[in-house]
Scaffold this motif. Structure first.
Motif, PDB file in Angstrom:
ATOM      1  N   GLN A 193       8.739   3.522  -2.616  1.00 25.69           N
ATOM      2  CA  GLN A 193       8.667   4.767  -2.265  1.00 25.69           C
ATOM      3  C   GLN A 193       9.995   5.326  -2.633  1.00 25.69           C
ATOM      4  N   ASN A 194       9.709   6.727  -2.887  1.00 32.41           N
ATOM      5  CA  ASN A 194      10.941   7.503  -3.370  1.00 32.41           C
ATOM      6  C   ASN A 194      11.569   8.044  -2.192  1.00 32.41           C
ATOM      7  N   THR A 195      12.491   7.436  -1.485  1.00 31.27           N
ATOM      8  CA  THR A 195      13.045   7.836  -0.128  1.00 31.27           C
ATOM      9  C   THR A 195      14.392   8.230  -0.666  1.00 31.27           C
ATOM     10  N   ARG A 196      14.685   9.476  -0.190  1.00 29.00           N
ATOM     11  CA  ARG A 196      15.801   9.973  -0.398  1.00 29.00           C
ATOM     12  C   ARG A 196      17.058   9.318   0.130  1.00 29.00           C
ATOM     13  N   VAL A 197      18.269   9.212  -0.483  1.00 28.81           N
ATOM     14  CA  VAL A 197      19.390   8.344   0.326  1.00 28.81           C
ATOM     15  C   VAL A 197      19.872   9.007   1.775  1.00 28.81           C
ATOM     16  N   ARG A 198      19.629  10.421   1.857  1.00 25.17           N
ATOM     17  CA  ARG A 198      19.827  10.872   3.045  1.00 25.17           C
ATOM     18  C   ARG A 198      18.976  10.430   4.218  1.00 25.17           C
ATOM     19  N   ASP A 199      17.819  10.039   3.751  1.00 24.23           N
ATOM     20  CA  ASP A 199      16.671   9.743   4.446  1.00 24.23           C
ATOM     21  C   ASP A 199      16.491   8.130   4.728  1.00 24.23           C
ATOM     22  N   GLY A 200      17.419   7.484   4.148  1.00 28.91           N
ATOM     23  CA  GLY A 200      17.718   5.940   4.327  1.00 28.91           C
ATOM     24  C   GLY A 200      17.106   5.150   3.111  1.00 28.91           C
ATOM     25  N   GLY A 201      17.367   5.733   1.767  1.00 31.98           N
ATOM     26  CA  GLY A 201      17.209   5.000   0.654  1.00 31.98           C
ATOM     27  C   GLY A 201      18.201   4.921  -0.054  1.00 31.98           C
ATOM     28  N   VAL A 202      18.150   3.872  -1.091  1.00 30.58           N
ATOM     29  CA  VAL A 202      19.020   3.428  -2.011  1.00 30.58           C
ATOM     30  C   VAL A 202      18.418   3.330  -3.476  1.00 30.58           C
ATOM     31  N   PHE A 203      19.548   3.612  -4.488  1.00 31.48           N
ATOM     32  CA  PHE A 203      19.113   3.321  -5.928  1.00 31.48           C
ATOM     33  C   PHE A 203      19.273   2.075  -6.146  1.00 31.48           C
ATOM     34  N   VAL A 204      18.163   1.515  -6.630  1.00 29.71           N
ATOM     35  CA  VAL A 204      18.199   0.101  -7.105  1.00 29.71           C
ATOM     36  C   VAL A 204      17.548   0.088  -8.533  1.00 29.71           C
ATOM     37  N   ASP A 205      17.668  -1.096  -9.248  1.00 33.14           N
ATOM     38  CA  ASP A 205      17.067  -1.293 -10.617  1.00 33.14           C
ATOM     39  C   ASP A 205      15.678  -1.589 -10.169  1.00 33.14           C
ATOM     40  N   PHE A 206      14.619  -0.846 -10.975  1.00 33.40           N
ATOM     41  CA  PHE A 206      13.373  -1.138 -10.789  1.00 33.40           C
ATOM     42  C   PHE A 206      12.679  -0.994 -12.353  1.00 33.40           C
TER      43      PHE A 206
END
Length: 338
Positions: A200-213
Motif C-alpha cells: 500500500q502507498n504508505t507515506r513516509v511520515r505515516d510509517g512507510g519506506v521507499f523500496v524497489d518494487f
C-alpha cells in the motif's frame, strides 16, 4: 433531521449489501464465478479502469506486447472481483473452505507450533490471488487467533456486516480503528497475531519506506518491522511470516516464507521491507494476472528522483513533496498556504 435521513440512507445501503451477500452465499460456486465475470466485464468497459491496469502492467513488464498487457488487465479485474465474492461464499462454511482452500502440511505444522508456543504471528500479505482467503485458512486450519485492522466506514451498519462476515469462521477479529499501529500493538499484547497488507502507498511520515518494487521505487508500509521491533522491546514472542494465497487448478493454495535471516541481523526496517517486497515480486511475476493492477501502486515518485527515473513512472504518478516525509513539514506547508 439531517442525521435521521442519513441514518435511513445508511440502513438502506446495508440492506442492499446484505441482500447481495445472501445471494452469493446461497449460490453454487459456478454461479459465483458467473457473477464475477459479469461484474468484471462491466468494470473492464470503464476506460479509466483499463487505462490504469494497462499502465501498471506496462511498468512492471515493459517487454510485453500490448495484447498480452490487455489480456492480463482483464484477467486481473476478474480475479479481484472473484476474490471478494468467493470470500463471502466461503466464510463461515467449513465444508466450502475445505473444498477450495489448501494449506500445505509444512506451513500448517509450523503455524500450529507457533500457536502452541504462544508466538504472535505478524502476517504479511500482498494484494495477490485470494488474500482474503488467507484470513480464513490460518484461523480455521491452524487455530491462529489473529486480528485484521480495518479503517471504519461512516456507515455503522456496513461495519457490522463486514466484521460479521470475516469473524464468522472464528479466530479472526476485525478491529476498526483510525490508528492502525496502536490497534495492532494492542492486539499483539492481548495474544493475537496481526495481518498486514504490505503493498500500500504508505507515506513516509505515516510509517512507510521507499523500496524497489517491479523496477521502480515505491512506498510500502513498514508496519511488519515496526511491530516486530515493538515485540522485541517488550519481550513479546513474535515472528514475521510472508503469506500469499494464489489460485491453482481451481483451488486456492497458500504459500509462506520467513525472513532469510534472524531479524536482529537486518541493518534497518527498510532492509526488512525490501526483502518482503522482493518475495512479493517473485510471486507476482509468477501469477501476474492475479495481482491487483487496478490500484495506483506507482503513484509517488521519490523527491530526489532524476528525470530519467521519473519518466519510467505511469501517467498518474507525481513527485512527492517534503511533507510526504515529515509531519512537521506537512504542518509547515499548510501554514504557508494560509
Amino acid at each position: 433531521m439531517k442525521d435521521f435521513f442519513k441514518n435511513i440512507r445508511y440502513f438502506c445501503s446495508y440492506l442492499l449489501a446484505l441482500f447481495f451477500c445472501l445471494l452469493i452465499r446461497i449460490s453454487p460456486r459456478w454461479m459465483v464465478r458467473v457473477f464475477a465475470r459479469m461484474v468484471a466485464a462491466g468494470v473492464a468497459l470503464v476506460p479509466s479502469a483499463m487505462k490504469l491496469c494497462r499502465a501498471n502492467i506496462q511498468v512492471a513488464f515493459p517487454e510485453w506486447e500490448a495484447a498480452q498487457i490487455h489480456l492480463t488487465a482483464k484477467k486481473s479485474i476478474f480475479f479481484v472481483v472473484l476474490n471478494f465474492l468467493e470470500f463471502i461464499w466461503m466464510s463461515g462454511i467449513p465444508k466450502r473452505i475445505e473444498k477450495v482452500c489448501v494449506l500445505p502440511e509444512p506451513t500448517l505444522s509450523q503455524l500450529k507450533k507457533y500457536v502452541a508456543d504462544g508466538v504472535r504471528i505478524i502476517f504479511v500479505n500482498p494484494h495477490l490471488g485470494s488474500w482474503e482467503a488467507s484470513g480464513l485458512m490460518a484461523p480455521y486450519y491452524a487455530g491462529v487467533r489473529m486480528a485484521a485492522i480495518a479503517k471504519p466506514s461512516r456507515n455503522k451498519y456496513l461495519n457490522k456486516l463486514i466484521s460479521g462476515s470475516r469473524e464468522r469462521t472464528g479466530g479472526l477479529e476485525i478491529i476498526f480503528a483510525k490508528g492502525a499501529m496502536r490497534a495492532a500493538i494492542k492486539a499483539l499484547r492481548s495474544g493475537l497475531g496481526v495481518g498486514t497488507l504490505i503493498d500500500q502507498n504508505t507515506r513516509v511520515r505515516d510509517g512507510g519506506v521507499f523500496v524497489d518494487f517491479m523496477n521502480l521505487p515505491a512506498p510500502s508500509s513498514a508496519a511488519p518491522a515496526l511491530l516486530k521491533r515493538y515485540c522485541m522491546a517488550n519481550d513479546i514472542p513474535a515472528v514475521i511470516i510472508y503469506g500469499t494465497s494464489v489460485r491453482e487448478n481451481d483451488r486456492i493454495v497458500a504459500y509462506s516464507r520467513e525472513l532469510s535471516k534472524p531479524f536482529e541481523q537486518y541493518a534497518n526496517d527498510e532492509e526488512v521491507i525490501q526483502e518482503l517486497m522482493q518475495i512479493s515480486e517473485e510471486f507476482i511475476r509468477k501469477y501476474p494476472e492475479q495481482y491487483v493492477w487496478l490500484y495506483k501502486r506507482f503513484r509517488y515518485i521519490p523527491m530526489d528522483a532524476d528525470e530519467t527515473l521519473a519518466a519510467k513512472y505511469p501517467y498518474y504518478a507525481q513527485k512527492v513533496k517534503p511533507s510526504f516525509y515529515s509531519s512537521r513539514l506537512k504542518k509547515q506547508a499548510m501554514e504557508e498556504e494560509k
